[in-house]
Design a protein around this motif. Structure first.
Motif, PDB file in Angstrom:
ATOM      1  N   LEU A  46     -16.818 -12.078  -4.189  1.00  0.00           N
ATOM      2  CA  LEU A  46     -15.428 -11.652  -4.169  1.00  0.00           C
ATOM      3  C   LEU A  46     -14.558 -12.711  -3.525  1.00  0.00           C
ATOM      4  O   LEU A  46     -14.852 -13.169  -2.404  1.00  0.00           O
ATOM      5  N   ALA A  47     -13.495 -13.128  -4.211  1.00  0.00           N
ATOM      6  CA  ALA A  47     -12.524 -14.046  -3.610  1.00  0.00           C
ATOM      7  C   ALA A  47     -11.675 -13.268  -2.612  1.00  0.00           C
ATOM      8  O   ALA A  47     -11.529 -12.045  -2.699  1.00  0.00           O
ATOM      9  N   GLU A  48     -11.099 -13.975  -1.658  1.00  0.00           N
ATOM     10  CA  GLU A  48     -10.227 -13.328  -0.668  1.00  0.00           C
ATOM     11  C   GLU A  48      -8.842 -13.154  -1.287  1.00  0.00           C
ATOM     12  O   GLU A  48      -8.139 -14.124  -1.564  1.00  0.00           O
ATOM     13  N   VAL A  49      -8.463 -11.910  -1.530  1.00  0.00           N
ATOM     14  CA  VAL A  49      -7.180 -11.623  -2.195  1.00  0.00           C
ATOM     15  C   VAL A  49      -6.493 -10.454  -1.506  1.00  0.00           C
ATOM     16  O   VAL A  49      -7.123  -9.651  -0.813  1.00  0.00           O
ATOM     17  N   LYS A  50      -5.168 -10.369  -1.715  1.00  0.00           N
ATOM     18  CA  LYS A  50      -4.413  -9.187  -1.296  1.00  0.00           C
ATOM     19  C   LYS A  50      -4.520  -8.161  -2.423  1.00  0.00           C
ATOM     20  O   LYS A  50      -4.236  -8.489  -3.576  1.00  0.00           O
ATOM     21  N   SER A  51      -4.931  -6.946  -2.080  1.00  0.00           N
ATOM     22  CA  SER A  51      -5.098  -5.928  -3.123  1.00  0.00           C
ATOM     23  C   SER A  51      -4.392  -4.640  -2.725  1.00  0.00           C
ATOM     24  O   SER A  51      -4.229  -4.330  -1.549  1.00  0.00           O
ATOM     25  N   VAL A  52      -3.971  -3.897  -3.739  1.00  0.00           N
ATOM     26  CA  VAL A  52      -3.428  -2.547  -3.560  1.00  0.00           C
ATOM     27  C   VAL A  52      -4.193  -1.627  -4.492  1.00  0.00           C
ATOM     28  O   VAL A  52      -4.294  -1.898  -5.695  1.00  0.00           O
ATOM     29  N   TYR A  53      -4.756  -0.565  -3.917  1.00  0.00           N
ATOM     30  CA  TYR A  53      -5.522   0.406  -4.692  1.00  0.00           C
ATOM     31  C   TYR A  53      -4.823   1.763  -4.614  1.00  0.00           C
ATOM     32  O   TYR A  53      -4.708   2.351  -3.548  1.00  0.00           O
ATOM     33  N   ILE A  54      -4.336   2.236  -5.753  1.00  0.00           N
ATOM     34  CA  ILE A  54      -3.720   3.568  -5.822  1.00  0.00           C
ATOM     35  C   ILE A  54      -4.740   4.502  -6.464  1.00  0.00           C
ATOM     36  O   ILE A  54      -5.002   4.425  -7.667  1.00  0.00           O
ATOM     37  N   ASP A  55      -5.345   5.368  -5.621  1.00  0.00           N
ATOM     38  CA  ASP A  55      -6.376   6.274  -6.122  1.00  0.00           C
ATOM     39  C   ASP A  55      -5.750   7.562  -6.646  1.00  0.00           C
ATOM     40  O   ASP A  55      -4.531   7.751  -6.606  1.00  0.00           O
ATOM     41  N   GLN A  56      -6.597   8.477  -7.133  1.00  0.00           N
ATOM     42  CA  GLN A  56      -6.094   9.706  -7.752  1.00  0.00           C
ATOM     43  C   GLN A  56      -5.448  10.648  -6.746  1.00  0.00           C
ATOM     44  O   GLN A  56      -4.654  11.506  -7.113  1.00  0.00           O
ATOM     45  N   GLU A  57      -5.777  10.491  -5.449  1.00  0.00           N
ATOM     46  CA  GLU A  57      -5.204  11.353  -4.405  1.00  0.00           C
ATOM     47  C   GLU A  57      -4.003  10.699  -3.721  1.00  0.00           C
ATOM     48  O   GLU A  57      -3.453  11.252  -2.777  1.00  0.00           O
ATOM     49  N   TYR A  58      -3.611   9.494  -4.159  1.00  0.00           N
ATOM     50  CA  TYR A  58      -2.492   8.759  -3.552  1.00  0.00           C
ATOM     51  C   TYR A  58      -2.690   8.644  -2.026  1.00  0.00           C
ATOM     52  O   TYR A  58      -1.798   8.963  -1.240  1.00  0.00           O
ATOM     53  N   SER A  59      -3.871   8.160  -1.633  1.00  0.00           N
ATOM     54  CA  SER A  59      -4.237   8.121  -0.211  1.00  0.00           C
ATOM     55  C   SER A  59      -3.361   7.176   0.607  1.00  0.00           C
ATOM     56  O   SER A  59      -3.341   7.281   1.841  1.00  0.00           O
ATOM     57  N   LEU A  60      -2.663   6.256  -0.042  1.00  0.00           N
ATOM     58  CA  LEU A  60      -1.755   5.362   0.690  1.00  0.00           C
ATOM     59  C   LEU A  60      -0.537   6.106   1.227  1.00  0.00           C
ATOM     60  O   LEU A  60       0.181   5.593   2.083  1.00  0.00           O
ATOM     61  N   ILE A  61      -0.286   7.285   0.699  1.00  0.00           N
ATOM     62  CA  ILE A  61       0.805   8.125   1.197  1.00  0.00           C
ATOM     63  C   ILE A  61       0.302   8.946   2.383  1.00  0.00           C
ATOM     64  O   ILE A  61      -0.739   9.607   2.299  1.00  0.00           O
ATOM     65  N   ASP A  62       1.042   8.894   3.492  1.00  0.00           N
ATOM     66  CA  ASP A  62       0.724   9.712   4.664  1.00  0.00           C
ATOM     67  C   ASP A  62       1.496  11.024   4.552  1.00  0.00           C
ATOM     68  O   ASP A  62       2.714  11.047   4.713  1.00  0.00           O
ATOM     69  N   ASN A  63       0.791  12.105   4.267  1.00  0.00           N
ATOM     70  CA  ASN A  63       1.444  13.390   4.016  1.00  0.00           C
ATOM     71  C   ASN A  63       2.158  13.953   5.232  1.00  0.00           C
ATOM     72  O   ASN A  63       2.959  14.882   5.109  1.00  0.00           O
ATOM     73  N   SER A  64       1.886  13.404   6.428  1.00  0.00           N
ATOM     74  CA  SER A  64       2.554  13.892   7.639  1.00  0.00           C
ATOM     75  C   SER A  64       3.925  13.249   7.844  1.00  0.00           C
ATOM     76  O   SER A  64       4.697  13.677   8.700  1.00  0.00           O
ATOM     77  N   LEU A  65       4.238  12.212   7.055  1.00  0.00           N
ATOM     78  CA  LEU A  65       5.516  11.496   7.196  1.00  0.00           C
ATOM     79  C   LEU A  65       6.551  12.060   6.238  1.00  0.00           C
ATOM     80  O   LEU A  65       6.225  12.679   5.224  1.00  0.00           O
ATOM     81  N   THR A  66       7.821  11.792   6.547  1.00  0.00           N
ATOM     82  CA  THR A  66       8.888  12.067   5.585  1.00  0.00           C
ATOM     83  C   THR A  66       8.938  10.916   4.583  1.00  0.00           C
ATOM     84  O   THR A  66       8.324   9.859   4.795  1.00  0.00           O
ATOM     85  N   VAL A  67       9.673  11.126   3.505  1.00  0.00           N
ATOM     86  CA  VAL A  67       9.807  10.079   2.481  1.00  0.00           C
ATOM     87  C   VAL A  67      10.400   8.808   3.088  1.00  0.00           C
ATOM     88  O   VAL A  67       9.905   7.701   2.839  1.00  0.00           O
ATOM     89  N   TYR A  68      11.435   8.965   3.908  1.00  0.00           N
ATOM     90  CA  TYR A  68      12.048   7.782   4.527  1.00  0.00           C
ATOM     91  C   TYR A  68      11.070   7.091   5.475  1.00  0.00           C
ATOM     92  O   TYR A  68      10.971   5.852   5.486  1.00  0.00           O
ATOM     93  N   GLU A  69      10.334   7.862   6.264  1.00  0.00           N
ATOM     94  CA  GLU A  69       9.365   7.264   7.211  1.00  0.00           C
ATOM     95  C   GLU A  69       8.267   6.508   6.466  1.00  0.00           C
ATOM     96  O   GLU A  69       7.828   5.433   6.900  1.00  0.00           O
ATOM     97  N   GLN A  70       7.823   7.059   5.338  1.00  0.00           N
ATOM     98  CA  GLN A  70       6.805   6.376   4.536  1.00  0.00           C
ATOM     99  C   GLN A  70       7.346   5.043   4.016  1.00  0.00           C
ATOM    100  O   GLN A  70       6.663   4.016   4.067  1.00  0.00           O
ATOM    101  N   ALA A  71       8.583   5.044   3.533  1.00  0.00           N
ATOM    102  CA  ALA A  71       9.198   3.797   3.048  1.00  0.00           C
ATOM    103  C   ALA A  71       9.339   2.791   4.191  1.00  0.00           C
ATOM    104  O   ALA A  71       9.111   1.587   4.006  1.00  0.00           O
ATOM    105  N   GLN A  72       9.697   3.275   5.367  1.00  0.00           N
ATOM    106  CA  GLN A  72       9.896   2.391   6.526  1.00  0.00           C
ATOM    107  C   GLN A  72       8.591   1.678   6.922  1.00  0.00           C
ATOM    108  O   GLN A  72       8.620   0.554   7.426  1.00  0.00           O
ATOM    109  N   ARG A  73       7.456   2.300   6.655  1.00  0.00           N
ATOM    110  CA  ARG A  73       6.163   1.683   6.967  1.00  0.00           C
ATOM    111  C   ARG A  73       5.950   0.377   6.204  1.00  0.00           C
ATOM    112  O   ARG A  73       5.161  -0.461   6.619  1.00  0.00           O
TER     113      ARG A  73
END
Length: 529
Positions: free
Chosen positions: A397-424
């Motif tokens: 594996l080469a060293e790369v920046k990756s983004v993985y969007i899974d079926q559960e959208y785990s990159l979204i923190d359900n405890s945050l508001t929409v604005y707080e998630q964007a601010q992250r």
């Protein structure tokens, strides 16, 4: 035949979902029901099926519809027979065969002596021959649950069928079976789906929104052509209305300016004429009142035009393509990111894949990981990301920046508001108003900013993740999407398609949606199984 007359549905809090809906579906017609998430498509289907009662209006069906629902675990405690609504008949049949000829059992069976045999044949048709009718639904995968309900069509043999997102959990092979079944089907059919391959097979499109339902007399391609004509007309109307607003403002300015000059001349004449003070005051008041009325007339006209512009913009906004415009990956095309030779992964000493996998992934490629449900597609993604190691073979594996969007959208923190998630993702230290402008571009107006991410739909979560990537302005070298169109409506699928087509980097997609794969120009595949 189905006739929906003056149908209104309100939630318990009295919010109206849709109002005064009228449409009909004739015998043997194949109809698609489309509309954005939240417009009430599933609710309308449940009303037609007789599961929900409307707030007002009537639904008339020539026979009892058979409904294939979206499932979210609500049938887990049922047996397969109970989910198919044949458990009482099966139980009555077994009791009769065991010698209990009570009137109750005979009435329930109603001479349907082939119910068990027919049920087994239907399950076999959908590749579920190893399943028992008494088996609990909670042990089945999403695709298997869908196929259970589809098997009910062959069991009940209805004249009217309602399908609510039938391809959501189906792999490509099962989708092909469904496509062939629908093409050969001769009964009345209404389908809610975002699967555009399926929509192409249906000869009428109804589009639902809160205030109306609109008929388009053709398949999905015909619908798209008509919508394009509508969008162009709305765009032209917006231009004309904006031009009218500019003219109205200029007329207002010129009129008030002339009135002010006229009033100034009148005041000078009054002073030269030496009129009494009380008369001067009366004339001054009349002039001021005249100016106020004049201004009010023009402001009312301008306000009407402004309101019309707002309404037209809102209508147009839903059709606009969302632009990602983040920086492109800096990797040169062709750089080898992943090199795998005879890899496999074992669970409890059993290899996941019959044939070990060998492949390379180069920078800039667009590829699909293909395979049946349960064949290990998600496991392969985790190996490519370095989250799992193959139990045999070799991977580099080469060293790369990756983004993985899974079926559960785990990159979204359900405890945050929409604005707080964007601010992250605000690595560029944007000001608050700039963050909110970007959220607005992705259809998140002020009503959403303080909303919990946990209350967002799948389509909204996907849009929010795309917005976060744009806010970060850091394009990944490797972008991986696992079943990205599942549970997305057509609008959000087109937004995702547009965003992916603007992305310049390496793309890996797990998807059974052939239409989507063609639109994002996937040109390579890795097949697992």
């Amino acid at each position: 035949m189905i006739s929906v007359q003056n149908l209104t549905y309100s939630h318990q809090n009295k919010d109206i979902l849709f109002d005064n809906i009228n449409f009909s579906c004739q015998d043997s017609e194949k109809v698609s029901l489309i509309g954005n998430n939240g417009t009430g498509k599933s609710t309308l289907m449940k009303i037609i099926a007789g599961i929900l009662e409307p707030s007002k209006g009537n639904v008339i069906c020539s026979s009892k519809p058979y409904y294939v629902p979206q499932h979210f675990g609500q049938y887990n405690e049922c047996t397969i027979a109970a989910a198919l609504q044949i458990d009482k008949k099966i139980n009555a049949l077994h009791n009769i065969l065991n010698g209990d000829f009570s009137e109750e059992h005979l009435a329930i069976l109603s001479d349907d002596w082939t119910i068990e045999e027919r049920s087994k044949e239907a399950l076999t048709f959908w590749g579920l021959q190893d399943f028992s009718l008494m088996q609990k639904m909670n042990n089945l995968s999403g695709g298997e649950k869908t196929k259970i309900f589809l098997a009910g069509i062959l069991i009940h043999q209805p004249e009217i069928i309602l399908l609510d997102e039938p391809t959501n959990h189906l792999d490509l092979q099962s989708r092909e079976v469904l496509y062939n079944f629908i093409q050969s089907f001769t009964k009345t059919l209404i389908v809610v789906s975002h699967d555009r391959t399926l929509l192409q097979m249906l000869n009428l499109v109804y589009e639902l929104d809160r205030h109306s339902i609109t008929l388009y007399g053709g398949n999905y391609d015909f619908y798209k052509e008509q919508k394009s004509i509508e969008i162009n007309a709305v765009s032209e109307k917006l231009k004309n209305t904006e031009s009218s607003l500019r003219k109205a403002k200029k007329i207002e300015h010129d009129t008030i300016e002339r009135k002010q000059r006229s009033d100034a001349r009148g005041k000078k004449k009054q002073e030269n004429a030496g009129l009494p003070k009380i008369l001067k005051k009366t004339l001054k008041n009349k002039a001021e009142q005249s100016s106020t009325r004049l201004k009010e007339i023009h402001q009312e006209k301008i306000s009407e035009i402004s309101d019309e512009i707002t309404a037209v913009r809102q209508k147009l906004y839903a059709y606009d393509k969302i632009r990602m415009n983040f920086e492109s990956s800096t990797l040169h095309n062709g750089k080898i990111l992943v090199s795998a030779e005879n890899i496999n992964f074992a669970f409890k000493e059993h290899n996941l894949w019959i044939n070990p996998l060998s492949f390379q992934i180069g920078s800039g490629e667009r590829l699909n990981i293909k395979g049946a449900n349960g064949s290990g597609k998600t496991t392969l993604i985790k190996i490519i990301l370095g989250q799992l190691q193959p139990t045999s073979g070799e991977i580099k594996l080469a060293e790369v920046k990756s983004v993985y969007i899974d079926q559960e959208y785990s990159l979204i923190d359900n405890s945050l508001t929409v604005y707080e998630q964007a601010q992250r993702y605000n690595f560029e230290h944007l000001e608050e108003h700039e963050i909110k402008i970007r959220l607005f571009r992705f259809l998140f107006n002020s009503d959403f900013w303080d909303k919990s991410c946990g209350n967002l739909s799948g389509g909204e979560k996907m849009r929010l993740l795309l917005c976060c990537l744009m806010i970060s302005n850091k394009a990944p070298d490797l972008f991986i999407l696992d079943e990205p169109t599942n549970n997305l409506d057509i609008q959000n699928t087109e937004i995702l398609t547009s965003a992916i087509n603007e992305y310049h980097g390496t793309l890996i997609v797990v998807s059974h949606d052939k239409y989507f794969l063609e639109e994002i120009s996937v040109d390579k595949e890795i097949e697992v199984g």
